[in-house]
Design an enzyme around this catalytic site. Structure first.
Site, PDB file in Angstrom:
ATOM      1  N   CYS A 127       0.813  -1.223   0.000  1.00 34.98           N
ATOM      2  CA  CYS A 127       0.000   0.000   0.000  1.00 34.98           C
ATOM      3  C   CYS A 127       0.847   1.274   0.000  1.00 34.98           C
ATOM      4  O   CYS A 127       0.360   2.344  -0.347  1.00 34.98           O
ATOM      5  CB  CYS A 127      -0.953  -0.001   1.181  1.00 34.98           C
ATOM      6  SG  CYS A 127      -2.176  -1.311   1.069  1.00 34.98           S
ATOM      7  N   HIS A 130      -3.333   7.599   2.034  1.00 32.17           N
ATOM      8  CA  HIS A 130      -3.684   6.278   1.502  1.00 32.17           C
ATOM      9  C   HIS A 130      -5.092   5.950   1.988  1.00 32.17           C
ATOM     10  O   HIS A 130      -5.427   6.182   3.154  1.00 32.17           O
ATOM     11  CB  HIS A 130      -2.687   5.232   2.007  1.00 32.17           C
ATOM     12  CG  HIS A 130      -3.117   3.830   1.741  1.00 32.17           C
ATOM     13  ND1 HIS A 130      -3.547   3.413   0.504  1.00 32.17           N
ATOM     14  CD2 HIS A 130      -3.210   2.741   2.555  1.00 32.17           C
ATOM     15  CE1 HIS A 130      -3.877   2.130   0.564  1.00 32.17           C
ATOM     16  NE2 HIS A 130      -3.689   1.703   1.800  1.00 32.17           N
ATOM     17  N   ASN A 134      -9.946   0.140  -0.814  1.00 29.98           N
ATOM     18  CA  ASN A 134      -8.489   0.221  -0.692  1.00 29.98           C
ATOM     19  C   ASN A 134      -7.878  -0.334  -1.977  1.00 29.98           C
ATOM     20  O   ASN A 134      -7.954  -1.529  -2.231  1.00 29.98           O
ATOM     21  CB  ASN A 134      -8.041  -0.585   0.529  1.00 29.98           C
ATOM     22  CG  ASN A 134      -6.541  -0.541   0.739  1.00 29.98           C
ATOM     23  OD1 ASN A 134      -5.786  -0.089  -0.119  1.00 29.98           O
ATOM     24  ND2 ASN A 134      -6.095  -1.027   1.888  1.00 29.98           N
TER      25      ASN A 134
HETATM   26  O1  UT7 Z   1      -3.724  -0.642   3.381  1.00 33.61           O
HETATM   27  C1  UT7 Z   1      -3.198  -0.920   4.627  1.00 33.61           C
HETATM   28  C2  UT7 Z   1      -3.660  -2.234   5.093  1.00 33.61           C
HETATM   29  N1  UT7 Z   1      -4.968  -2.338   5.581  1.00 33.61           N
HETATM   30  C3  UT7 Z   1      -5.505  -1.609   6.591  1.00 33.61           C
HETATM   31  O2  UT7 Z   1      -5.117  -0.535   6.917  1.00 33.61           O
HETATM   32  C4  UT7 Z   1      -6.638  -2.257   7.299  1.00 33.61           C
HETATM   33  C5  UT7 Z   1      -6.511  -2.076   8.776  1.00 33.61           C
HETATM   34  N2  UT7 Z   1      -7.580  -2.675   9.523  1.00 33.61           N
HETATM   35  C6  UT7 Z   1      -8.871  -2.315   9.412  1.00 33.61           C
HETATM   36  O3  UT7 Z   1      -9.207  -1.469   8.626  1.00 33.61           O
HETATM   37  C7  UT7 Z   1      -9.862  -2.955  10.363  1.00 33.61           C
HETATM   38  O4  UT7 Z   1      -9.173  -3.710  11.335  1.00 33.61           O
HETATM   39  C8  UT7 Z   1     -10.895  -3.843   9.666  1.00 33.61           C
HETATM   40  C9  UT7 Z   1     -11.828  -2.978   8.829  1.00 33.61           C
HETATM   41  C10 UT7 Z   1     -10.211  -4.867   8.776  1.00 33.61           C
HETATM   42  C11 UT7 Z   1     -11.746  -4.567  10.689  1.00 33.61           C
HETATM   43  O5  UT7 Z   1     -12.326  -3.652  11.593  1.00 33.61           O
HETATM   44  P1  UT7 Z   1     -12.219  -3.887  13.159  1.00 33.61           P
HETATM   45  O6  UT7 Z   1     -13.028  -2.856  13.789  1.00 33.61           O
HETATM   46  O7  UT7 Z   1     -10.768  -3.967  13.498  1.00 33.61           O
HETATM   47  O8  UT7 Z   1     -12.955  -5.273  13.313  1.00 33.61           O
HETATM   48  P2  UT7 Z   1     -12.395  -6.645  13.902  1.00 33.61           P
HETATM   49  O9  UT7 Z   1     -11.410  -7.246  12.970  1.00 33.61           O
HETATM   50  O10 UT7 Z   1     -11.987  -6.412  15.309  1.00 33.61           O
HETATM   51  O11 UT7 Z   1     -13.691  -7.507  13.865  1.00 33.61           O
HETATM   52  C12 UT7 Z   1     -14.839  -7.177  14.628  1.00 33.61           C
HETATM   53  C13 UT7 Z   1     -15.959  -8.189  14.349  1.00 33.61           C
HETATM   54  C14 UT7 Z   1     -15.471  -9.629  14.425  1.00 33.61           C
HETATM   55  O12 UT7 Z   1     -16.492 -10.386  15.015  1.00 33.61           O
HETATM   56  P3  UT7 Z   1     -16.408 -10.801  16.557  1.00 33.61           P
HETATM   57  O13 UT7 Z   1     -15.148 -11.606  16.689  1.00 33.61           O
HETATM   58  O14 UT7 Z   1     -16.380  -9.518  17.321  1.00 33.61           O
HETATM   59  O15 UT7 Z   1     -17.653 -11.602  16.726  1.00 33.61           O
HETATM   60  C15 UT7 Z   1     -15.328 -10.035  12.982  1.00 33.61           C
HETATM   61  O16 UT7 Z   1     -15.492 -11.410  12.786  1.00 33.61           O
HETATM   62  O17 UT7 Z   1     -16.434  -8.000  12.990  1.00 33.61           O
HETATM   63  C16 UT7 Z   1     -16.426  -9.263  12.316  1.00 33.61           C
HETATM   64  N3  UT7 Z   1     -16.198  -9.014  10.902  1.00 33.61           N
HETATM   65  C17 UT7 Z   1     -17.199  -8.760  10.042  1.00 33.61           C
HETATM   66  N4  UT7 Z   1     -18.517  -8.653  10.215  1.00 33.61           N
HETATM   67  C18 UT7 Z   1     -19.266  -8.341   9.134  1.00 33.61           C
HETATM   68  C19 UT7 Z   1     -15.027  -8.981  10.228  1.00 33.61           C
HETATM   69  N5  UT7 Z   1     -15.242  -8.701   8.932  1.00 33.61           N
HETATM   70  C20 UT7 Z   1     -16.584  -8.554   8.793  1.00 33.61           C
HETATM   71  C21 UT7 Z   1     -17.414  -8.240   7.701  1.00 33.61           C
HETATM   72  N6  UT7 Z   1     -18.740  -8.142   7.927  1.00 33.61           N
HETATM   73  N7  UT7 Z   1     -16.943  -8.011   6.464  1.00 33.61           N
END
Ligand code: UT7
Length: 325
Positions: free
Chosen positions: A115, A252, A282
């Site tokens: 990225c 980004h 992204n």
């Molecule tokens: O380009 C540089 C690289 N990428 C980034 O910068 C991405 C960095 N990370 C992020 O943007 C975020 O961490 C995410 C958007 C990927 C995830 O958001 P989060 O608030 O960190 O969520 P999480 O991973 O802590 O997940 C929260 C919940 C989980 O469920 P439980 O364990 O709380 O029951 C996940 O399983 O959300 C669930 N979850 C989803 N639910 C619905 C994960 N993906 C999804 C989804 N739809 N697509």
């Protein structure tokens, strides 16, 4: 004392026609428009058509940038293309762009910093131009991340999209003052201790396959704002500027929450932040030049404006650039 600076002559971008909405994803996997918008700010992304490669997106973006600059492709003597999704393992996608533009002189190569690819490519081209080794550079960020996504992994497949953006830089003698046009400073960082937090589980030397993107999203998130703001403070320090001086912040586009938190920490007003993550998702190395193109086209970024760029991604890699447009 005068200084040789890399001045932006023009920029352009290209997005594949097909738009994939959150609602379509929600019909296929266990996710919802509400979750995606709330957690990321993403509403849709573009997906390359069958037979449409990273090079095709890059060539279209390059042609748009050449048209915007009003210059002939033959005057380009350096092409640096940031991508993690090249057409082939080799040769570089940059040489496909070079050939399509009918350029047979100079040099063209790819650069892989995920990225952060565009910032790394911009900095590399800038350093070549400042030494006088090349005169005009085409710097491209182009990706087809849709090809390396595991479409059953809701934690990653909702986040990424395809696209390309390009800028044209020219080495120009400037007065050597803070008001100079061009790239004023760039700062690149990496730390391989984090390499397992965002990676592709395949490759020519390890598995002989392409592999799929894997990410510990929360871990990436945790580091993002600190790393981004660190390299921006480096840019401020190197140029004697402050957040007050910035006209446009073009980050980004990974996640609106990361962008908002970074801008807030830096005291950059929300109206100075260029946001395209809602429409593009992204797009990795393509996201900054795509966002720049939007903001130039709609008249926000104008000649003389001070533009702050930053990125962070797999590796981890991260970096910043401060540019007077
Ligand atoms: O380009 C540089 C690289 N990428 C980034 O910068 C991405 C960095 N990370 C992020 O943007 C975020 O961490 C995410 C958007 C990927 C995830 O958001 P989060 O608030 O960190 O969520 P999480 O991973 O802590 O997940 C929260 C919940 C989980 O469920 P439980 O364990 O709380 O029951 C996940 O399983 O959300 C669930 N979850 C989803 N639910 C619905 C994960 N993906 C999804 C989804 N739809 N697509």
């Amino acid at each position: 004392m005068t200084a040789l600076r890399s001045v932006v002559l023009g920029c352009g971008s290209y997005l594949p026609q097909r738009i994939l909405t959150n609602a379509e994803l929600a019909a296929r996997i266990d996710t919802s428009d509400e979750w995606i918008v709330q957690r990321t700010g993403i509403r849709q992304r573009h997906i390359a058509a069958e037979g449409e490669f990273t090079s095709h997106l890059a060539i279209n973006a390059a042609r748009a940038a050449l048209a915007d600059a009003g210059i002939d492709a033959q005057s380009i003597d350096l092409i640096v293309l940031g991508t993690s999704t090249p057409d082939n393992t080799f040769p570089a996608t940059a040489v496909a762009v070079q050939a399509a533009l009918g350029i047979h002189h100079g040099a063209a190569f790819d650069l892989q910093a995920v990225c952060s690819g565009f910032i790394f490519a911009l900095s590399t081209a800038d350093n070549f131009l400042k030494t006088g080794a090349f005169k005009r550079a085409l710097v491209i960020g182009a990706e087809t991340f849709s090809r390396i996504l595991d479409w059953n992994d809701r934690g990653t497949c909702v986040l990424f999209g395809d696209g390309a953006g390009a800028v044209i830089l020219e080495a120009q003698e400037q007065p050597g003052e803070p008001g100079d046009r061009g790239i004023l400073t760039t700062h690149l960082r990496s730390d391989g201790r984090h390499k397992a937090k965002l990676y592709v589980d395949g490759g020519p030397s390890s598995t002989r396959t392409v592999g799929y993107l894997r990410m510990e999203g929360r871990e990436v998130f945790k580091h993002a704002v600190g790393m981004i703001t660190d390299v921006i403070y480096d840019a401020f320090k190197a140029t004697g500027t402050t957040a007050e001086d910035i006209d446009w912040f073009v980050p980004h586009q990974a996640n609106k929450r990361i962008i908002d938190a970074s801008a807030h920490k830096l005291h950059i007003a929300p109206q100075k932040v260029v946001l395209t993550v809602d429409l593009h998702g992204n797009t990795s190395a393509a996201s900054i030049p795509l966002a720049l193109s939007v903001a130039v086209k709609d008249g926000r970024v104008k000649k003389g404006d001070l533009v702050l760029l930053e990125a962070m991604g797999g590796g981890f890699t991260w970096g910043s650039a401060l540019v007077r447009w």
